[in-house]
Write a protein that holds these residues in place. Structure first.
Motif: not given
Length: 115
Positions: A80-83, A95-106, A89-93
């Protein structure tokens, strides 16, 4: 960049995108791509910020075809410190660095435009 920023925040908030990233290549070309949960969500999204969309259109000197990408593997792990902090919406951008729910099928939409 302001138009891209506005549209990215709007599609995240109004349409459910995972956000977008904007890169500038060494030759000055700008490349943006947006992450979506699926193609249907992307297709249903009308641009919710027409002023931001107009700002983006006015800044583009040359359009390249939209490219649809499917993630085959994902080993990107940015601390997060490099982004860059873009106020998403979630701070760092968006996506906010939060990968929950982001699958390879996105789905990923990539646009390369020269400004």
């Amino acid at each position: 960049m302001e138009g891209w920023h506005r549209v990215t925040l709007a599609i995240h908030r109004e349409c459910g995108s995972y956000g977008s990233r904007l890169h500038q290549a060494d030759d000055g070309t700008w490349v943006a791509y947006a992450r979506w949960p699926d193609a249907e969500t992307r297709e249903r999204c009308a641009v919710p910020d027409s002023e931001g969309e107009a700002m983006m259109r006015e800044a583009i000197a040359e359009y390249f075809p939209e490219t649809r990408l499917r993630i085959a593997d994902d080993l990107l792990a940015e601390p997060a410190s490099e982004a860059p902090a873009t106020g998403g919406p979630a701070g760092g951008g968006p996506a906010g660095g939060d990968r929950d729910g982001v699958g390879a099928d996105a789905d990923v939409d990539a646009d390369v435009d020269a400004v």
